[in-house]
Scaffold this motif. Structure first.
Motif, PDB file in Angstrom:
ATOM      1  N   GLY A  92       0.782  -1.232   0.000  1.00  0.00           N
ATOM      2  CA  GLY A  92       0.000   0.000   0.000  1.00  0.00           C
ATOM      3  C   GLY A  92       0.814   1.282   0.000  1.00  0.00           C
ATOM      4  O   GLY A  92       0.651   2.130  -0.888  1.00  0.00           O
ATOM      5  N   PRO A  93       1.714   1.465   0.960  1.00  0.00           N
ATOM      6  CA  PRO A  93       2.486   2.712   0.983  1.00  0.00           C
ATOM      7  C   PRO A  93       3.346   2.905  -0.267  1.00  0.00           C
ATOM      8  O   PRO A  93       3.515   4.023  -0.746  1.00  0.00           O
ATOM      9  CB  PRO A  93       3.360   2.580   2.235  1.00  0.00           C
ATOM     10  N   HIS A  94       3.879   1.815  -0.804  1.00  0.00           N
ATOM     11  CA  HIS A  94       4.712   1.919  -2.007  1.00  0.00           C
ATOM     12  C   HIS A  94       3.860   2.304  -3.223  1.00  0.00           C
ATOM     13  O   HIS A  94       4.287   3.098  -4.069  1.00  0.00           O
ATOM     14  CB  HIS A  94       5.445   0.600  -2.261  1.00  0.00           C
ATOM     15  N   LEU A  95       2.665   1.732  -3.282  1.00  0.00           N
ATOM     16  CA  LEU A  95       1.754   2.089  -4.375  1.00  0.00           C
ATOM     17  C   LEU A  95       1.337   3.552  -4.267  1.00  0.00           C
ATOM     18  O   LEU A  95       1.261   4.256  -5.281  1.00  0.00           O
ATOM     19  CB  LEU A  95       0.526   1.175  -4.368  1.00  0.00           C
ATOM     20  N   ASP A  96       1.081   3.995  -3.055  1.00  0.00           N
ATOM     21  CA  ASP A  96       0.717   5.404  -2.850  1.00  0.00           C
ATOM     22  C   ASP A  96       1.824   6.328  -3.351  1.00  0.00           C
ATOM     23  O   ASP A  96       1.569   7.302  -4.059  1.00  0.00           O
ATOM     24  CB  ASP A  96       0.433   5.689  -1.376  1.00  0.00           C
ATOM     25  N   LYS A  97       3.069   6.017  -2.975  1.00  0.00           N
ATOM     26  CA  LYS A  97       4.204   6.836  -3.411  1.00  0.00           C
ATOM     27  C   LYS A  97       4.331   6.829  -4.933  1.00  0.00           C
ATOM     28  O   LYS A  97       4.586   7.871  -5.542  1.00  0.00           O
ATOM     29  CB  LYS A  97       5.504   6.321  -2.787  1.00  0.00           C
ATOM     30  N   LEU A  98       4.157   5.658  -5.534  1.00  0.00           N
ATOM     31  CA  LEU A  98       4.256   5.551  -6.991  1.00  0.00           C
ATOM     32  C   LEU A  98       3.162   6.374  -7.675  1.00  0.00           C
ATOM     33  O   LEU A  98       3.428   7.093  -8.646  1.00  0.00           O
ATOM     34  CB  LEU A  98       4.168   4.088  -7.416  1.00  0.00           C
ATOM     35  N   LEU A  99       1.945   6.284  -7.159  1.00  0.00           N
ATOM     36  CA  LEU A  99       0.850   7.054  -7.748  1.00  0.00           C
ATOM     37  C   LEU A  99       1.066   8.558  -7.592  1.00  0.00           C
ATOM     38  O   LEU A  99       0.832   9.325  -8.535  1.00  0.00           O
ATOM     39  CB  LEU A  99      -0.486   6.644  -7.119  1.00  0.00           C
ATOM     40  N   ILE A 100       1.519   8.974  -6.429  1.00  0.00           N
ATOM     41  CA  ILE A 100       1.780  10.404  -6.210  1.00  0.00           C
ATOM     42  C   ILE A 100       2.861  10.897  -7.164  1.00  0.00           C
ATOM     43  O   ILE A 100       2.711  11.936  -7.817  1.00  0.00           O
ATOM     44  CB  ILE A 100       2.159  10.667  -4.740  1.00  0.00           C
ATOM     45  N   LEU A 101       3.961  10.150  -7.267  1.00  0.00           N
ATOM     46  CA  LEU A 101       5.053  10.538  -8.155  1.00  0.00           C
ATOM     47  C   LEU A 101       4.600  10.573  -9.605  1.00  0.00           C
ATOM     48  O   LEU A 101       4.907  11.525 -10.339  1.00  0.00           O
ATOM     49  CB  LEU A 101       6.236   9.575  -7.997  1.00  0.00           C
ATOM     50  N   SER A 102       3.848   9.570 -10.026  1.00  0.00           N
ATOM     51  CA  SER A 102       3.414   9.535 -11.428  1.00  0.00           C
ATOM     52  C   SER A 102       2.490  10.712 -11.744  1.00  0.00           C
ATOM     53  O   SER A 102       2.579  11.308 -12.818  1.00  0.00           O
ATOM     54  CB  SER A 102       2.722   8.208 -11.757  1.00  0.00           C
ATOM     55  N   ARG A 103       1.635  11.076 -10.805  1.00  0.00           N
ATOM     56  CA  ARG A 103       0.751  12.227 -11.028  1.00  0.00           C
ATOM     57  C   ARG A 103       1.548  13.521 -11.062  1.00  0.00           C
ATOM     58  O   ARG A 103       1.271  14.411 -11.870  1.00  0.00           O
ATOM     59  CB  ARG A 103      -0.324  12.279  -9.949  1.00  0.00           C
ATOM     60  N   GLN A 104       2.544  13.625 -10.186  1.00  0.00           N
ATOM     61  CA  GLN A 104       3.382  14.828 -10.181  1.00  0.00           C
ATOM     62  C   GLN A 104       4.152  14.975 -11.498  1.00  0.00           C
ATOM     63  O   GLN A 104       4.435  16.086 -11.932  1.00  0.00           O
ATOM     64  CB  GLN A 104       4.360  14.803  -9.001  1.00  0.00           C
ATOM     65  N   LEU A 105       4.469  13.846 -12.111  1.00  0.00           N
ATOM     66  CA  LEU A 105       5.194  13.865 -13.382  1.00  0.00           C
ATOM     67  C   LEU A 105       4.260  13.936 -14.589  1.00  0.00           C
ATOM     68  O   LEU A 105       4.715  13.937 -15.726  1.00  0.00           O
ATOM     69  CB  LEU A 105       6.093  12.629 -13.490  1.00  0.00           C
ATOM     70  N   GLY A 106       2.960  13.960 -14.325  1.00  0.00           N
ATOM     71  CA  GLY A 106       1.994  14.146 -15.403  1.00  0.00           C
ATOM     72  C   GLY A 106       1.495  12.879 -16.064  1.00  0.00           C
ATOM     73  O   GLY A 106       0.918  12.938 -17.152  1.00  0.00           O
ATOM     74  N   PHE A 107       1.722  11.713 -15.456  1.00  0.00           N
ATOM     75  CA  PHE A 107       1.236  10.452 -16.029  1.00  0.00           C
ATOM     76  C   PHE A 107      -0.145  10.133 -15.481  1.00  0.00           C
ATOM     77  O   PHE A 107      -0.405  10.313 -14.297  1.00  0.00           O
ATOM     78  CB  PHE A 107       2.175   9.294 -15.678  1.00  0.00           C
ATOM     79  N   ASP A 108      -1.021   9.643 -16.339  1.00  0.00           N
ATOM     80  CA  ASP A 108      -2.304   9.176 -15.833  1.00  0.00           C
ATOM     81  C   ASP A 108      -2.171   7.686 -15.504  1.00  0.00           C
ATOM     82  O   ASP A 108      -1.139   7.063 -15.746  1.00  0.00           O
ATOM     83  CB  ASP A 108      -3.449   9.454 -16.824  1.00  0.00           C
ATOM     84  N   THR A 109      -3.226   7.120 -14.963  1.00  0.00           N
ATOM     85  CA  THR A 109      -3.173   5.739 -14.496  1.00  0.00           C
ATOM     86  C   THR A 109      -2.865   4.761 -15.620  1.00  0.00           C
ATOM     87  O   THR A 109      -2.085   3.817 -15.428  1.00  0.00           O
ATOM     88  CB  THR A 109      -4.510   5.363 -13.808  1.00  0.00           C
ATOM     89  N   GLU A 110      -3.456   4.970 -16.782  1.00  0.00           N
ATOM     90  CA  GLU A 110      -3.212   4.058 -17.904  1.00  0.00           C
ATOM     91  C   GLU A 110      -1.750   4.085 -18.345  1.00  0.00           C
ATOM     92  O   GLU A 110      -1.163   3.052 -18.658  1.00  0.00           O
ATOM     93  CB  GLU A 110      -4.141   4.391 -19.079  1.00  0.00           C
TER      94      GLU A 110
END
Length: 130
Positions: A92-110
């Protein structure tokens, strides 16, 4: 059992708890496996035996290990039933960090999923617990 201690991280007992918990939940340590003695691990890591005792007490409180009077500390028999949920919880915490970083870099979920699949191809499949 190899445990690595860092002086600039969380408290030593917490590092021990985290590393033993990971080994149990990931299947490296199995039900009934014996943990090192408190004194032996303390000498190996060059820490106070009370630090190891505290870590073992926390693991026992979590139900991951059990103390057997006069014989030592062992991975609890009930662990096998709980590990799948615990492995997901640990991610969970690792996924949260990955999602936050990807959003900050402009990536969507897909896009993130596509990147994960691409990177996943570089690693051989594991025969570990599912």
């Amino acid at each position: 059992m190899q445990i690595h201690i860092s002086n600039d991280g969380p408290p030593i007992y917490q590092q021990i708890v985290d590393q033993v918990r990971f080994r149990i939940v990931s299947g490296v340590l199995h039900c009934g496996d014996e943990l090192p003695t408190i004194r032996g691990l303390a000498e190996h890591l060059r820490v106070n035996p009370n630090t190891i005792a505290r870590a073992y007490r926390e693991l026992e409180h979590e139900g991951l290990v059990e103390k057997r009077r006069t014989t030592g500390t062992f991975v609890a028999e009930s662990v096998q039933q709980r590990t799948a949920a615990q492995r997901r919880q640990m991610m969970g915490p690792h996924l949260d960090k990955l999602l936050i970083l990807s959003r900050q870099l402009g990536f969507d979920t897909e896009e993130l999923i596509a990147l994960l699949r691409k990177h996943d191809q570089r690693f051989p499949p594991l025969d570990g617990p599912s």
